[in-house]
Design an enzyme around this catalytic site. Structure first.
Site, PDB file in Angstrom:
ATOM      1  N   ASP A 358      -6.504  21.479  42.372  1.00  0.00           N
ATOM      2  CA  ASP A 358      -8.467  20.416  42.954  1.00  0.00           C
ATOM      3  C   ASP A 358      -8.849  21.685  42.978  1.00  0.00           C
ATOM      4  O   ASP A 358      -7.917  22.827  44.222  1.00  0.00           O
ATOM      5  CB  ASP A 358      -8.120  19.799  44.735  1.00  0.00           C
ATOM      6  N   GLU A 401     -12.900  18.050  39.842  1.00  0.00           N
ATOM      7  CA  GLU A 401     -12.342  18.754  39.554  1.00  0.00           C
ATOM      8  C   GLU A 401     -11.130  19.009  39.490  1.00  0.00           C
ATOM      9  O   GLU A 401     -10.123  20.077  40.210  1.00  0.00           O
ATOM     10  CB  GLU A 401     -12.963  20.020  40.001  1.00  0.00           C
TER      11      GLU A 401
HETATM   12  N1  LIG Z   1     -19.649  21.003  36.651  1.00  0.00           N
HETATM   13  C1  LIG Z   1     -19.091  19.783  37.015  1.00  0.00           C
HETATM   14  N2  LIG Z   1     -18.546  19.356  37.986  1.00  0.00           N
HETATM   15  C2  LIG Z   1     -18.314  18.653  38.707  1.00  0.00           C
HETATM   16  C3  LIG Z   1     -17.619  17.621  37.813  1.00  0.00           C
HETATM   17  N3  LIG Z   1     -17.728  16.890  37.936  1.00  0.00           N
HETATM   18  C4  LIG Z   1     -17.023  16.772  39.140  1.00  0.00           C
HETATM   19  N4  LIG Z   1     -17.708  18.331  39.325  1.00  0.00           N
HETATM   20  C5  LIG Z   1     -18.587  18.347  40.641  1.00  0.00           C
HETATM   21  O1  LIG Z   1     -17.624  18.757  41.749  1.00  0.00           O
HETATM   22  C6  LIG Z   1     -17.588  18.590  42.876  1.00  0.00           C
HETATM   23  C7  LIG Z   1     -16.606  17.796  43.628  1.00  0.00           C
HETATM   24  O2  LIG Z   1     -17.059  18.297  45.485  1.00  0.00           O
HETATM   25  P1  LIG Z   1     -16.384  17.807  46.263  1.00  0.00           P
HETATM   26  O3  LIG Z   1     -15.154  16.937  46.167  1.00  0.00           O
HETATM   27  O4  LIG Z   1     -17.376  17.710  47.357  1.00  0.00           O
HETATM   28  O5  LIG Z   1     -16.002  19.394  46.448  1.00  0.00           O
HETATM   29  P2  LIG Z   1     -15.585  20.754  46.633  1.00  0.00           P
HETATM   30  O6  LIG Z   1     -16.953  20.891  47.048  1.00  0.00           O
HETATM   31  O7  LIG Z   1     -14.740  21.024  45.731  1.00  0.00           O
HETATM   32  O8  LIG Z   1     -15.150  21.033  47.750  1.00  0.00           O
HETATM   33  P3  LIG Z   1     -12.962  21.393  48.489  1.00  0.00           P
HETATM   34  O9  LIG Z   1     -13.127  20.136  47.356  1.00  0.00           O
HETATM   35  O10 LIG Z   1     -13.372  20.212  50.001  1.00  0.00           O
HETATM   36  O11 LIG Z   1     -13.585  22.629  48.315  1.00  0.00           O
HETATM   37  C8  LIG Z   1     -18.919  17.806  42.658  1.00  0.00           C
HETATM   38  O12 LIG Z   1     -20.380  18.449  43.560  1.00  0.00           O
HETATM   39  C9  LIG Z   1     -19.289  16.606  41.775  1.00  0.00           C
HETATM   40  O13 LIG Z   1     -20.463  17.252  41.003  1.00  0.00           O
HETATM   41  C10 LIG Z   1     -18.123  18.216  36.477  1.00  0.00           C
HETATM   42  O14 LIG Z   1     -17.025  17.341  35.025  1.00  0.00           O
HETATM   43  N5  LIG Z   1     -18.182  19.130  35.827  1.00  0.00           N
END
Ligand SMILES: Nc1nc2c(ncn2[C@@H]2O[C@H](COP(=O)(O)OP(=O)(O)OP(=O)(O)O)[C@@H](O)[C@H]2O)c(=O)[nH]1
Length: 477
Positions: A358, A401
């Site tokens: 992740d 992600e």
């Molecule tokens: N650019 C992009 N963003 C994505 C995609 N799928 C998910 N996201 C974003 O990934 C982010 C995931 O954030 P969180 O799950 O809150 O966690 P984080 O900010 O990564 O923090 P931690 O995982 O706790 O380290 C979200 O803002 C989603 O909008 C994608 O396909 N593309």
């Protein structure tokens, strides 16, 4: 009858061939029988009729000598000059004549008896049997006549007229019976020869008729086979062309071939112009077979192209179904399939491990650099991890992600080491112009009696702990 007409070509041809062969067999058997019969008749003519004819000519000669002898007796009697020497000579001549005629008659009887006994005589057996009886009687008569003649010679010359009369009477009777017998034998041999000739002629005629009939049946059979073959080829060609039309123009309903012959109403096939319009050149074949071969080749080419295209489409659909569009790596669907297979193999003792990867603070990347940059980061991350995976490892994007790595044939300690390598690789990666990122990894190895949920639950727990412990690290459960 109608049933027979509707039977298959093979059955018709077999039936006709059977008729022809049976007919030829009858012709051959008849010819053999007839030839044998003619051969026997020829033997009858050679063994019976020819010797009979020869013998009756001899008897004719002896008959003449007998008449002369009688005339001489008369003459001597009239002159009254017969001495002992002449008398002895006459007795000797009469004795010879009697013996010769007797032998000739015995020969006649023997020829016919032997023929009957050996079954050489096949025509008019009854007449031959009656001849044997007549000859037998004649021999007795001839013997008595010669005895009487010798008695008369003893009394010569000047024999009283009363003694000549019975001799003349007996001679006349002998003459009559002899002539009758010879005439009968002659008629019989002639009848046999004529019958034999007649039968030979009939045989030739019947054989010629049978031969011509067999030739006619053979010709008819040949023409029938050729015609049936051409008709069938016509049907097949029509069906192939209809099939080709339906392949090239799927919307057009294929024309049903006519059951009794090539369809005359099928303008698609019969008109060369229309055939050209439909994409088929008019036939330029040497015969029906080469035309059929060309049509089949065209159709096979078309099918092979169609099948190739279908394979490509299927392959493309399969790739779409199992690949993540953004990163180009396997998606969750593929993950489900692969983990299931790994679990199956694990029951036979093959170890495996899973890593959940992740991105740390990915929300900030999106927020600060935009969603597109976030996408690019995800893409570069997936490619970098893929490039550094060992041969027995596969990477999947599970969503957002979050990624998963399946490490086949890898035990607990090896998997932990490899996870740490990957984490440090991403930390050290030159991300510019993209923003730098780190990853947290939660891992777990297969333990009996794990299933997909239990294994992932442990890995997820480990990932949670890695995040909680400050991120950019590997945690293991
Ligand atoms: N650019 C992009 N963003 C994505 C995609 N799928 C998910 N996201 C974003 O990934 C982010 C995931 O954030 P969180 O799950 O809150 O966690 P984080 O900010 O990564 O923090 P931690 O995982 O706790 O380290 C979200 O803002 C989603 O909008 C994608 O396909 N593309």
């Amino acid at each position: 009858m109608l049933k027979w007409l509707n039977a298959s070509m093979t059955r018709k041809i077999s039936g006709l061939s059977f008729v022809l062969l049976s007919f030829l067999l009858i012709v051959i058997l008849y010819s053999v029988y007839k030839l044998q019969s003619i051969n026997q008749e020829m033997r009858e003519v050679a063994d019976i009729d020819i010797p009979l004819t020869d013998t009756i000519s001899q008897i004719d000669k002896y008959q003449l000598q007998q008449d002369l002898l009688l005339a001489r007796l008369h003459e001597l009697d009239a002159q009254a000059t017969l001495d002992h020497e002449q008398q002895a000579r006459l007795i000797g001549r009469i004795g010879r004549h009697t013996l010769d005629t007797h032998e000739a008659l015995a020969q006649l009887e023997s020829i016919i008896q032997t023929g009957l006994h050996r079954r050489r005589i096949r025509l008019d057996i009854k007449a031959h049997r009656s001849l044997v009886q007549q000859i037998h009687q004649l021999r007795r008569l001839q013997q008595s006549y010669s005895d009487q003649t010798i008695r008369i010679i003893d009394q010569l010359p000047a024999l009283p007229k009363t003694l000549w009369a019975p001799l003349h009477q007996q001679e006349a009777e002998l003459d009559r019976q002899m002539s009758q017998l010879l005439a009968q034998i002659e008629t019989l041999t002639q009848t046999i020869a004529t019958t034999s000739e007649h039968q030979e002629r009939n045989f030739m005629l019947i054989n010629a008729t049978l031969g011509i009939s067999a030739l006619g049946i053979g010709l008819y059979l040949t023409l029938y086979i050729i015609q049936s073959f051409r008709t069938r080829l016509g049907h097949i060609q029509t069906q192939i062309k209809n099939l080709q039309n339906s392949l090239h123009h799927p919307a057009t309903k294929p024309t049903q071939p006519h059951l009794d012959g090539p369809s005359k109403t099928n303008s698609t096939i019969s008109s060369p112009v229309q055939a050209q319009q439909n994409g088929f050149a008019p036939p330029r074949h040497q015969d029906e077979l080469s035309g059929l071969e060309q049509d089949l080749r065209q159709m096979l080419n078309h099918w092979s192209e169609t099948l190739q295209n279908r394979d490509q489409v299927e392959q493309h659909l399969l790739t779409l179904a199992t690949t993540d569009q953004l990163t180009g790596i396997f998606n969750r669907h593929k993950w489900d399939e692969q983990i299931s297979q790994a679990l199956d193999r694990a029951t036979t003792g093959e170890p495996f491990s899973v890593l959940l990867v992740d991105v740390d603070y990915f929300k900030q990347v999106n927020d600060q650099h935009g969603h597109d940059v976030g996408d690019q980061v995800l893409y570069v991350l997936a490619q970098t991890l893929s490039e550094h995976l060992l041969q027995q490892c596969r990477i999947f994007r599970l969503g957002g992600e979050e990624f998963a790595i399946l490490m086949l044939n890898t035990d607990d300690s090896a998997a932990q080491k490899r996870a740490e390598t990957l984490r440090s690789l991403i930390e050290a990666h030159q991300w510019a112009p993209l923003p730098s990122i780190t990853i947290s990894i939660g891992g777990s190895s297969y333990q009996k009696p794990d299933n997909a949920q239990s294994l992932l639950k442990r890995a997820d727990q480990a990932l949670y702990e890695a995040k909680k412990a400050g991120r950019n690290q590997v945690s293991w459960h």
